[in-house]
Design an enzyme around this catalytic site. Structure first.
Site, PDB file in Angstrom:
ATOM      1  N   ARG A   1       0.845  -1.189   0.000  1.00 62.92           N
ATOM      2  CA  ARG A   1       0.000   0.000   0.000  1.00 62.92           C
ATOM      3  C   ARG A   1       0.883   1.243   0.000  1.00 62.92           C
ATOM      4  O   ARG A   1       2.106   1.148   0.117  1.00 62.92           O
ATOM      5  CB  ARG A   1      -0.974  -0.012   1.181  1.00 62.92           C
ATOM      6  N   GLY A   2       0.216   2.409  -0.092  1.00 57.81           N
ATOM      7  CA  GLY A   2       0.951   3.666  -0.257  1.00 57.81           C
ATOM      8  C   GLY A   2       0.994   3.946  -1.753  1.00 57.81           C
ATOM      9  O   GLY A   2       1.459   3.093  -2.534  1.00 57.81           O
ATOM     10  N   ALA A   3       0.502   5.135  -2.158  1.00 59.45           N
ATOM     11  CA  ALA A   3       0.297   5.425  -3.585  1.00 59.45           C
ATOM     12  C   ALA A   3       1.522   5.120  -4.467  1.00 59.45           C
ATOM     13  O   ALA A   3       1.423   4.394  -5.454  1.00 59.45           O
ATOM     14  CB  ALA A   3      -0.148   6.877  -3.734  1.00 59.45           C
TER      15      ALA A   3
ATOM     16  N   ARG B   1      -7.084  -0.360  -7.271  1.00 60.32           N
ATOM     17  CA  ARG B   1      -7.392   0.736  -6.340  1.00 60.32           C
ATOM     18  C   ARG B   1      -7.558   2.022  -7.155  1.00 60.32           C
ATOM     19  O   ARG B   1      -6.663   2.388  -7.906  1.00 60.32           O
ATOM     20  CB  ARG B   1      -6.269   0.892  -5.289  1.00 60.32           C
TER      21      ARG B   1
ATOM     22  N   GLN C   1      -2.733   2.549   9.612  1.00 62.20           N
ATOM     23  CA  GLN C   1      -1.412   2.736   8.990  1.00 62.20           C
ATOM     24  C   GLN C   1      -0.429   3.384   9.964  1.00 62.20           C
ATOM     25  O   GLN C   1       0.782   3.303   9.772  1.00 62.20           O
ATOM     26  CB  GLN C   1      -1.535   3.594   7.723  1.00 62.20           C
TER      27      GLN C   1
ATOM     28  N   ASP D   1      -2.258  10.977  -2.273  1.00 65.45           N
ATOM     29  CA  ASP D   1      -2.525   9.852  -3.174  1.00 65.45           C
ATOM     30  C   ASP D   1      -2.824  10.329  -4.590  1.00 65.45           C
ATOM     31  O   ASP D   1      -2.717   9.573  -5.542  1.00 65.45           O
ATOM     32  CB  ASP D   1      -3.690   9.011  -2.647  1.00 65.45           C
TER      33      ASP D   1
ATOM     34  N   LYS E   1      -5.320  10.141   2.577  1.00 71.99           N
ATOM     35  CA  LYS E   1      -6.015   9.247   3.513  1.00 71.99           C
ATOM     36  C   LYS E   1      -7.106   9.964   4.279  1.00 71.99           C
ATOM     37  O   LYS E   1      -6.922  11.094   4.715  1.00 71.99           O
ATOM     38  CB  LYS E   1      -4.976   8.646   4.468  1.00 71.99           C
TER      39      LYS E   1
HETATM   40  O1  MRU Z   1      -4.772   3.368   1.629  1.00 75.50           O
HETATM   41  P1  MRU Z   1      -3.285   3.448   1.713  1.00 75.50           P
HETATM   42  O2  MRU Z   1      -2.690   2.952   2.966  1.00 75.50           O
HETATM   43  O3  MRU Z   1      -2.617   2.905   0.469  1.00 75.50           O
HETATM   44  O4  MRU Z   1      -3.095   5.001   1.743  1.00 75.50           O
HETATM   45  C1  MRU Z   1      -2.183   5.664   1.046  1.00 75.50           C
HETATM   46  C2  MRU Z   1      -1.312   6.359   1.968  1.00 75.50           C
HETATM   47  O5  MRU Z   1      -0.369   5.785   2.449  1.00 75.50           O
HETATM   48  C3  MRU Z   1      -1.579   7.718   2.351  1.00 75.50           C
HETATM   49  O6  MRU Z   1      -2.750   8.288   1.998  1.00 75.50           O
HETATM   50  C4  MRU Z   1      -0.366   8.550   2.109  1.00 75.50           C
HETATM   51  O7  MRU Z   1      -0.536   9.711   2.768  1.00 75.50           O
HETATM   52  C5  MRU Z   1      -0.037   8.791   0.671  1.00 75.50           C
HETATM   53  S1  MRU Z   1       0.952   7.545   0.006  1.00 75.50           S
HETATM   54  C6  MRU Z   1       2.579   7.857   0.550  1.00 75.50           C
END
Ligand code: MRU
Length: 352
Positions: A57-59, A98, A197, A237, A248
């Site tokens: 996870r994480g964009a 996603r 997270q 994201d 998030k």
């Molecule tokens: O749903 P996730 O855990 O994939 O969320 C994405 C994120 O980690 C956050 O929104 C983050 O701030 C941006 S991605 C580094």
């Protein structure tokens, strides 16, 4: 980043290509912070599944995973008569894993632009995409650390460290680099319901010995009102052409609170998160995740070695679970990018 896997200290990114098997491998983020394990995706379908289930996870990290996933599809269908159709199916499956993070589309389109489009070249191209993202994290850290001074209290939300950005991190990169430079400060870590997270953020900060405290998402106003937060840094994201950000869920609340209390509010992201083709935050599709994420606590076996999940609500309760919200540009003090700390109007010039 350095991780202890099966008792051995290893240098690993969040996601990588295994040359021997053409598998995509990743650190299983659903097992953290209690155990560090590698998850293997033998085909693009398993890679898409891993993105959907937030094993990765994480964009920016899911963008890299999707890029590797499409490279897997090219390997799988290279000899097939329906090569182009199969690649299109794989592209769509990976893209739909996603919907909010634009990095997925950017990673897939980067692979599509490989010329000549051969199995060897697409793997090299996916590795280049992942490396470019990680390198940008390092640069974001060098640029953003200037915002941090001794004795500050910094608030961050969700998780934006090395595992979310292939390596080095986005919003956590300035924090880590400032600490490594010898600055001393404290980080408030939002727990970030419903997927927690914040547990990964706390775990990553503890790897560097960075002083931090975990708080519930709803506590940030309390600490801001008492003058206990000096700076907010978080990720994104998707950043649209006008500088609105999807991030998030809970980011919008924080931005309003920060503005009310005159606290600088920064977002940090690599160029794969910038989406100049979307005009404003209103046009971003917000991912709606399963109600079970609110109702059921998973991963208990990691802690207790017993059953894996437990429901914390009775069956008749209804839920809503949008995974992200949109923060308008007017609430954002600055955008920490590999090209400097920008204003919203500078994004198109530097990040395109
Ligand atoms: O749903 P996730 O855990 O994939 O969320 C994405 C994120 O980690 C956050 O929104 C983050 O701030 C941006 S991605 C580094």
């Amino acid at each position: 980043m350095k991780l202890k896997i099966n008792g051995k200290l290893q240098d690993k990114p969040a996601v990588w290509w295994d040359k021997a098997t053409n598998a995509v491998q990743m650190i299983d983020q659903t097992k953290l912070p209690f155990s560090v394990e590698i998850y293997t995706c033998p085909t693009y379908r398993e890679t898409a599944f891993a993105v959907k289930k937030m094993i990765i996870r994480g964009a920016p990290s899911i963008g890299a995973a999707a890029a590797y996933g499409l490279a897997q599809a090219v390997h799988e269908f290279w000899e097939s008569d329906s090569f182009e159709d199969s690649i299109k199916v794989a592209y769509d499956e990976l893209l739909s894993a996603r919907p909010t993070a634009v990095d997925l589309k950017n990673g897939l389109d980067f692979i599509r632009s490989t010329d000549p489009f051969t199995p060897e070249n697409v793997v090299a191209q996916a590795s280049l995409f992942a490396k470019r993202t990680a390198d940008q994290g390092l640069k974001i850290g060098q640029i953003g650390k200037e915002l941090i001074t001794n004795n500050m209290n910094i608030l961050t939300h969700c998780h934006t460290g090395a595992l979310a950005l292939v390596d080095h991190g986005s919003a956590l990169a300035p924090i880590i680099q400032a600490w490594q430079d010898g600055k001393r400060f404290h980080v408030f870590v939002d727990e970030t319901r419903p997927r927690f997270q914040g547990r990964i953020t706390a775990w990553e900060l503890s790897q560097y010995g960075i002083d931090h405290t975990v708080i519930c998402d709803s506590m940030s106003g309390f600490f801001m009102s008492r003058g206990e937060i000096d700076l907010v840094i978080l990720g994104a994201d998707r950043v649209t052409r006008n500088g609105d950000i999807a991030n998030k869920i809970g980011t919008y609340n924080l931005a309003i609170l920060a503005q009310y209390h005159n606290i600088p509010f920064y977002t940090a992201f690599p160029t794969s998160t910038f989406d100049p083709s979307t005009k404003s935050g209103k046009d971003i599709e917000i991912e709606k995740r399963n109600d079970s994420e609110l109702k059921i606590v998973e991963g208990i076996s990691n802690i207790q070695k017993k059953s894996d999940s437990i429901s914390i609500f009775p069956d008749f309760v209804k839920f809503k679970n949008p995974a992200f919200d949109v923060t308008p540009n007017k609430l954002i003090t600055g955008y920490i990018t590999p090209y400097g700390i920008l204003t919203n109007t500078q994004l198109v010039t530097f990040c395109q």
